[in-house]
Every structure is written in structure tokens, then in C-alpha cells.
Design a protein around this motif. Structure first.
Motif, PDB file in Angstrom:
ATOM      1  N   GLN A 110       0.847  -1.204   0.000  1.00 55.66           N
ATOM      2  CA  GLN A 110       0.000   0.000   0.000  1.00 55.66           C
ATOM      3  C   GLN A 110       0.879   1.248   0.000  1.00 55.66           C
ATOM      4  O   GLN A 110       1.924   1.271   0.644  1.00 55.66           O
ATOM      5  N   PHE A 125       0.749   5.057   1.083  1.00 49.98           N
ATOM      6  CA  PHE A 125      -0.069   5.809   2.033  1.00 49.98           C
ATOM      7  C   PHE A 125       0.430   7.240   2.121  1.00 49.98           C
ATOM      8  O   PHE A 125       1.616   7.493   2.300  1.00 49.98           O
ATOM      9  N   CYS A 154      -1.035   7.590  -4.219  1.00 56.18           N
ATOM     10  CA  CYS A 154      -1.446   6.942  -2.962  1.00 56.18           C
ATOM     11  C   CYS A 154      -2.781   6.202  -3.070  1.00 56.18           C
ATOM     12  O   CYS A 154      -3.712   6.664  -3.719  1.00 56.18           O
ATOM     13  N   ASP A 155      -2.840   5.068  -2.358  1.00 56.76           N
ATOM     14  CA  ASP A 155      -4.089   4.320  -2.269  1.00 56.76           C
ATOM     15  C   ASP A 155      -4.926   4.849  -1.112  1.00 56.76           C
ATOM     16  O   ASP A 155      -6.144   4.845  -1.163  1.00 56.76           O
ATOM     17  N   SER A 156      -4.238   5.271  -0.047  1.00 51.47           N
ATOM     18  CA  SER A 156      -4.940   5.734   1.160  1.00 51.47           C
ATOM     19  C   SER A 156      -4.251   6.981   1.670  1.00 51.47           C
ATOM     20  O   SER A 156      -3.063   7.195   1.406  1.00 51.47           O
ATOM     21  N   CYS A 208      -4.130   9.921   5.193  1.00 46.89           N
ATOM     22  CA  CYS A 208      -4.593  10.391   6.498  1.00 46.89           C
ATOM     23  C   CYS A 208      -4.235  11.865   6.557  1.00 46.89           C
ATOM     24  O   CYS A 208      -3.070  12.241   6.382  1.00 46.89           O
ATOM     25  N   SER A 262      -9.429  10.371   6.951  1.00 45.07           N
ATOM     26  CA  SER A 262      -8.562   9.239   6.604  1.00 45.07           C
ATOM     27  C   SER A 262      -9.367   8.157   5.919  1.00 45.07           C
ATOM     28  O   SER A 262     -10.597   8.091   6.061  1.00 45.07           O
ATOM     29  N   GLY A 263      -8.683   7.350   5.170  1.00 44.06           N
ATOM     30  CA  GLY A 263      -9.330   6.245   4.477  1.00 44.06           C
ATOM     31  C   GLY A 263      -8.734   6.054   3.098  1.00 44.06           C
ATOM     32  O   GLY A 263      -7.724   6.673   2.757  1.00 44.06           O
ATOM     33  N   ARG A 264      -9.390   5.189   2.307  1.00 35.57           N
ATOM     34  CA  ARG A 264      -8.900   4.940   0.951  1.00 35.57           C
ATOM     35  C   ARG A 264      -9.246   6.155   0.088  1.00 35.57           C
ATOM     36  O   ARG A 264     -10.299   6.770   0.247  1.00 35.57           O
ATOM     37  N   GLU A 276     -12.672   6.129  -1.677  1.00 32.22           N
ATOM     38  CA  GLU A 276     -13.799   6.284  -0.747  1.00 32.22           C
ATOM     39  C   GLU A 276     -13.923   7.741  -0.297  1.00 32.22           C
ATOM     40  O   GLU A 276     -15.022   8.288  -0.205  1.00 32.22           O
TER      41      GLU A 276
END
Lengths: 300, 415
Positions: A30, A32, A198-200, A202, A212-214, A217
């Protein structure tokens, strides 16, 4: 299994609460993004992950175990405050950094040469660090941080100081590492790169996680209330009743619609006064989300 | 432990490959020898090459004073006698001094059979060395004049006045008696104390400079991701200390080679006889290591609180004060190496390394004093490391401004 996990971590310096009950988790493979305005607590959070400082409360876990220094052999770290030994030759320096992470000198040498070739900096290996440009030094530091093939790579502002060509080289390297299953955390102000890589994320503000999150989403939480228009002619439609805010960059306009603003109506108004080459209804950019969340002043 | 050794090795190699190491290894002893040689040579000739006039109403006394002044004097000495000299000539002689045709006048105003009044007139108010030579010469000349006046011939009077030179011997701990030379022993002790203080300060400063450079280059955060601050500090102290020991080993090897050479044997067995013992050779590195660890750990803590070398310079007088104190006590120690203050200064950790070597110039102190001095140094090093490692752990991550005193206390409390 999370590669790194912060559980309600808090850190205060004298009267200043730098990090306030921050929780986040990053899995293998991932990428981030840790975002936030200056002084939000990003570097403090990273320093706790790296064991440079200890949390006042909460827990840091690396590779699914409570933090222990031994785990740092599997972590690569490129801090914001970067530095190298100026009088040392580049290859010696890379070998030294590799050895500190547990590599044998010969293996560290082999990997240093290999990575230097990939990042097109092999010519610098016999030079002293002080002879290199800032961008070249940055690439050397990047190599030093991933030489031991870490499972977790933590990078604080990895692209600052790099020209576009070298930034692309670094991006490719990070994507390769991600594809190999390495967890990558990077902290940056460059929203375009976070959005691309980035996939996710914060987003922290005043030490607290405010978003925060994917990435997908998060973006889906926002309405498609932004319009990109490419046009030629009269820009009068930018002051339409449908428009809350508009930025015009010589024929390329970025528009935020009012709540319940009608995009079709705006398109009609625009086409009546100008030639429209592009009219696209988009979700807000990460930069827009960032500014909306932490406020324009904090980001400025 | 592995990382500590890697840090130590890096420090050692970086410093030992540097030009500064090569220059100081050869340059420091050479510089010291040159300084001592110049000081010694100039002290031999001080007050001995001036153009003086001895003026007196009594020609016999004036002649005898001149003869006394010429003893041991170099061939370029010029001493004129104006005798009998009427009081009116005094003003003319003073004019000659003002015109710098002569350096000074020794005016002896009374005849030898009554209490004489001697005055030395010159341009220099602080020429106490010449005044001291004149004092001896006038007294000896006066005594010689009185003896000849009492009926002795001048050869007999000269033999009485000139006396004999005294040879000195030292009784060693093992009961052997060896010929000694107080001056040579003093210079030996002084040289060892000087080199010890110099190396301790230089390598202590090297540790401080290395920390400031790492702080300036922002390498600390990269390093701290793999190495504990205490390992970083310990590795640095060991690495830089090993450079100092290497340098001392080179100096000792060179000293052994030079002392063993026929040239040195001829030189060191004459008037300027020197005795170097294995004990001294062993103690020198021991006191270097202890002194170095004490000062470098202190400097390391201070350096971590600074942003630039200029800021660090502010602390240097404070840190160097014990060294100055040690050398200020030199006369006291050489005169009586067993006095309370001599013993106390050789046991007090900040002054112990230097003062112990200054005491050894006179005689070897008892074994228990070495043991106490080394034990006190070890305890002090532990205390200083405790203090400095706390400042170091926080200070190396603080950028931008120099810490205030209240902040330093807070750092000590936090860590």
C-alpha cells in the motif's frame, strides 16, 4: 497484516500537543499519504514510528508487533531534514548505511551500484558527497534508505528539490517497490503526487486525524460539484449564478458550483458566449478537499 | 554493539585519513620542540648581550663588578668601565641612554669600605633579568673587593666568591640513586603535561566539532533511524579517542626511536640528562584516555546544544579553565610536589591528568595517589556522560536556535 500501525498515539512537547490520539494502519503493498499543513504533527508521528521519540500514550506497532528497535532493520527512512556525511565518498557512505541496516559490506556495495545505475547516478559513486548537487544528494539518500530492501519505507517530502525528470525516476522506483509488496508511507505537500500515487491517506490537523481512508472512498464522499472548462471567447459565464468560485487560467477555468448549482445551465450560458473545447464535471481535487477540511489559512 | 563499532570505525577512518591528522602528528611535536628550543635559547642569552657601563668612584670595585658580569657572558657582550667617575658624569651617561648608544648604567656611588649605594639606570622599567644579573655581580664584586682589601690576593678572593656548582641526584623508589638535572626534569614533565593537555583538548574539540557538523548536515535523523543516540555518542567517543591513541602511539614510537639513537644518547647523558621510564610511557596513554573521555563527553553535551562552531566557542573558556589552572600551579608543584595543593590538584579530576605529570617531573607520587586519581576520574567520566548523553539525545534533534539555560534543564528532566 498491517506493516505499521499507530493506535491512539499521543505526543506532547511541553504545553504543545503535537499528536493527539492518532490512529492509522498501513498494509503491505500500500502507498499511504500522510498529509497536513505545516506543524500539523506529521514529522512527530513519523519520528514515533521510527523510535526517534517515544509516544506519551498509545502504541506503535511495526510488522504486527509492539515497537522494538530490532524491527527498524526492516524499515527504510528518508527524513525531511536530510543529510549525508559531506567528506565521505558516496559509495563508502552507501555501504556504511547498508551495514547499519545489517547488510554485509560486499552485498551493500553490489546493491549500491545496482540502484545507482537505475537512478542514473553511477558516475557519482567515487565522488565526495559535498561535490554533488542537492538533487543528486537526494537520490543518494533515497538509495541509502532502501538499500536493505525494507518492508516499510517512510519518506518525508521525498520529491522536494527534484527536477521533473528525477521526480519521475523516483516515482517509478516507488511504484516498483509497491508492486513488490512494500508498504510505503510518504508525507508531502504535493497533493498532485498524493492523488496520483497513494491508495490511502490520512490528513492530520493540530495533531488529530481529520480525514482518513482509501482515496477513492474519500473522494466519493464529495459531490461532483467541480467543472473544468477549456474555452475561447468571452469569460462572462464565470460570474454566472450557478458559480460559487472560479479560477481562470487563460482559457482553462476551474469552477466550483454553488450547492444545487446546475451544470447544464452553466454549459448553455458558456456556449452562448464562448467556444467550448472541454466541459467536464469532476469531483473535487485532493487539494480542494484538503483546503476545505483544514481551512485555507492553515494551508497558506 | 555492531552499530556502535560501525560508527566508531567511520569516525576513526574519516579523521585518520584527514589532512589535519597528518599535519598534527608531525607538526605538533615539531612545533613544541621549536617553542621549547626558542624559549630555552633565549633564556640563556637574556640580559647577557646588552651594552652596559659600570660607573663608580672606585676603579677596583668597578673592575671587579665588570669581571663578575663577564662570567658566562657571550663574546658580543659590551661592558665598559668609567672609573673613577665624578657625580657630574651621571647626567651625561643618562643622555647616552636616551640616545640609545648604551643600554644602561650601573652606578655604584660609594667606596668599597663603606655601605655602597648601587643603582641601575636604563630605558626599560621591567628589565628584571638584567637587574638580577647586576645584583649578583655587584654583591660578588663588592665581596671580592673587601676580601682583597682585607689582604687576600685576587686569585684567593675569586675562588671564594665564585664558589662551586652543585650536581643533583635523585633517590628512586627502588633505592637507586641516579644523577638528575632539575631543569631537564622540569622540561620533561612540562612537555608531557603540555602534550597531554593539547591532545586532550584537541580530540575533545574534535568530538564537539564532529557533532556540530552532523547537526548542520542533518545526518542525525537518518542515523537515529538505525542507531540509538547513546550508541552514536559512544561510537563517536571511541572512534575519535582511537585516533588520539594512534597519534600518541606514533609519537611514543618516534620518541623511542629518537631516544635510542646514538645522537640522542650523546645529548641526553650530558648536562641535560633525561630518564624516561616505562611507567611514564604507560601512564601517558592512560591519563590521555581518561582526560579525553572527561573533556570530550563534556564537549559532546555542550555541542549538542549549539547550532554552530561559533556558539560552541563560547563554552570553551569554561571547559579549558581546568587546564589553565593546572599550568598556573606549575611553580607550586615543581617547588614542592608533595604539598597539599600539589596532591589535591593531582587528585581533582579536571586537573588530575596534567598536574600528575607535573608532579612526576619532581618525583613519582605514591601508588595510592595514582589509584585514587584514576578512580576519581572514572567516577567523574560516568557523571559527565550521564549529564551529556541527556543533552545529546534531545539536542541533536533541535534545529534553528541555541537552547536557553531553562531549556537545558528541561532536557535533562525529560530524557
Amino acid at each position: 497484516m498491517p506493516v505499521v500501525e499507530l493506535v491512539a498515539v499521543t505526543k506532547a512537547y511541553e504545553r504543545k500537543l503535537a499528536v493527539d490520539r492518532l490512529s492509522l494502519s498501513i498494509d503491505a503493498g500500500q502507498m499511504f499519504g500522510l498529509l497536513g499543513p505545516n506543524g500539523a504533527g506529521k514529522t512527530s508521528s513519523i519520528r514515533m514510528m521510527m523510535g526517534i521519540t517515544m509516544p506519551d500514550s498509545g502504541q506503535v506497532k511495526l510488522f504486527d508487533k509492539p515497537f522494538e528497535r530490532r524491527s527498524l532493520d526492516r524499515v527504510g527512512y528518508l527524513p525531511e531534514e536530510r543529510g549525508l556525511y559531506k567528506k565521505m565518498k558516496v559509495l563508502e557512505q552507501l555501504i556504511f548505511l547498508g551495514q547499519l541496516h545489517g547488510l554485509h559490506a560486499e552485498e551493500a556495495r553490489k546493491r549500491s551500484v545496482d540502484w545507482s545505475n537505475r537512478l542514473e547516478i553511477a558516475d557519482a559513486l567515487d565522488k565526495k558527497t559535498e561535490e554533488l548537487s542537492k538533487g543528486m544528494q537526494q537520490k543518494i539518500q533515497f538509495i541509502g534508505s532502501i538499500l536493505h530492501d525494507p518492508g516499510l519505507i517512510v519518506m518525508d517530502e521525498p520529491f522536494s528539490g527534484l527536477d521533473p525528470i528525477n521526480a519521475v525516476l523516483l516515482e517509478r522506483s516507488l511504484l516498483e517497490l509497491k508492486d513488490k509488496g512494500r508498504a510505503i508511507l510518504f508525507s508531502t505537500h504535493r497533493m498532485d503526487q498524493v492523488e496520483k500515487l497513494c491508495d490511502s491517506i490520512c490528513l492530520i490537523h493540530n495533531g488529530e486525524a481529520v480525514l482518513s481512508g482509501r482515496m477513492r472512498e474519500i473522494k466519493n464522499r464529495y459531490e461532483r460539484d467541480h467543472v473544468i472548462v477549456e474555452f475561447e471567447g468571452n469569460p462572462a459565464f464565470l460570474t454566472s449564478d450557478q458559480v460559487a468560485e472560479a479560477k481562470n487560467f487563460s482559457g482553462h477555468a476551474e469552477i466550483r458550483l454553488k450547492p444545487h448549482g446546475d451544470a447544464q445551465k452553466l454549459l448553455r450560458e458558456a456556449s452562448s458566449v464562448a467556444t467550448i473545447y472541454r466541459f467536464e464535471l469532476v469531483e473535487p481535487s485532493l487539494e480542494e478537499i484538503f483546503i476545505r477540511t483544514v481551512g485555507g489559512e492553515a494551508y497558506a | 554493539m555492531r552499530n556502535l563499532l560501525l560508527v566508531a570505525r567511520r569516525e576513526y577512518l574519516e579523521q585518520i585519513r584527514g589532512r589535519a591528522f597528518r599535519l598534527s602528528t608531525i607538526g605538533l611535536p615539531s612545533l613544541f620542540v621549536i617553542i621549547v628550543a626558542i624559549a630555552y635559547a633565549s633564556s640563556l642569552g637574556l640580559g647577557m648581550h646588552k651594552h652596559l657601563v659600570v660607573a663608580s668612584p672606585n676603579p677596583v670595585l668597578a673592575g671587579q663588578v665588570r669581571d663578575q658580569l663577564l662570567i658566562g657572558r657571550r663574546h658580543d657582550a659590551a661592558i665598559a668601565v668609567v672609573a673613577p667617575c665624578p657625580p657630574e658624569m651621571r647626567a651625561a651617561l643618562i643622555n647616552e641612554i636616551r640616545a640609545k648608544t648604551i643600554d644602561g648604567v650601573l652606578w655604584i656611588a660609594a667606596p668599597a669600605d663603606s655601605k655602597p649605594i648601587a643603582a641601575y639606570i636604563s630605558n626599560s622599567a621591567g628589565d628584571f633579568i638584567t637587574a638580577s644579573h647586576l645584583d649578583n655581580a655587584v654583591n660578588n664584586g663588592l665581596m671580592e673587593a673587601r676580601l682583597t682589601g682585607a689582604g687576600l690576593d685576587s686569585a684567593q678572593a675569586g675562588a671564594i666568591v665564585n664558589g662551586v656548582s652543585i650536581e643533583t641526584y635523585q633517590v628512586r623508589k627502588n633505592g637507586t640513586v641516579v644523577k638528575s638535572n632539575a631543569e631537564a626534569s622540569f622540561w620533561k614533565g612540562y612537555a608531557m603535561a603540555f602534550l597531554l593537555s593539547l591532545t586532550t583538548m584537541i580530540y575533545g574539540m574534535n568530538v564537539a566539532r564532529s557533532i556540530i557538523q552532523e547537526k548542520t548536515s542533518r545526518i542525525f535523523e537518518v542515523m537515529l533511524a538505525t542507531v540509538k543516540p547513546t550508541e552514536m555518542l559512544a561510537g563517536k567517543l571511541i572512534g575519535v579517542g582511537a585516533v588520539g591513541l594512534t597519534q600518541i602511539a606514533i609519537w611514543l614510537a618516534a620518541a623511542v626511536a629518537i631516544v635510542g639513537s646514538p645522537f640522542a644518547t650523546a645529548m641526553l647523558t650530558g648536562q641535560f640528562s633525561l630518564h624516561f621510564s616505562w611507567f611514564e610511557g604507560l601512564l601517558f596513554p592512560v591519563y590521555f584516555v581518561l582526560g579525553y573521555l572527561l573533556y570530550s563527553s563534556l564537549f559532546a553535551g555542550l555541542a549538542a546544544t549549539c547550532e554552530t562552531e561559533q556558539e560552541l566557542q563560547m563554552y570553551m573558556p569554561l571547559a579549558a579553565a581546568p587546564t589553565w589552572l593546572s599550568f598556573a600551579l606549575i611553580i607550586l608543584i615543581v617547588n614542592d610536589s608533595n604539598s597539599f595543593w600539589s596532591v589535591a590538584s593531582s587528585l581533582f579530576p579536571p586537573t588530575a591528568p596534567i598536574c600528575m605529570f607535573l608532579r612526576m617531573a619532581s618525583e613519582t607520587p605514591p601508588a595510592w595517589q595514582f589509584a585514587v586519581s584514576i578512580a576519581l576520574l572514572i567516577v567523574s567520566i560516568w557523571g559527565t556522560l550521564w549529564f551529556s548523553s541527556r543533552l545529546y539525545r534531545i539536542g541533536i534533534l533541535m534545529y534553528g536556535k541555541r537552547a536557553t539555560i531553562p531549556e537545558l534543564f528541561r532536557w535533562l528532566r525529560y530524557s
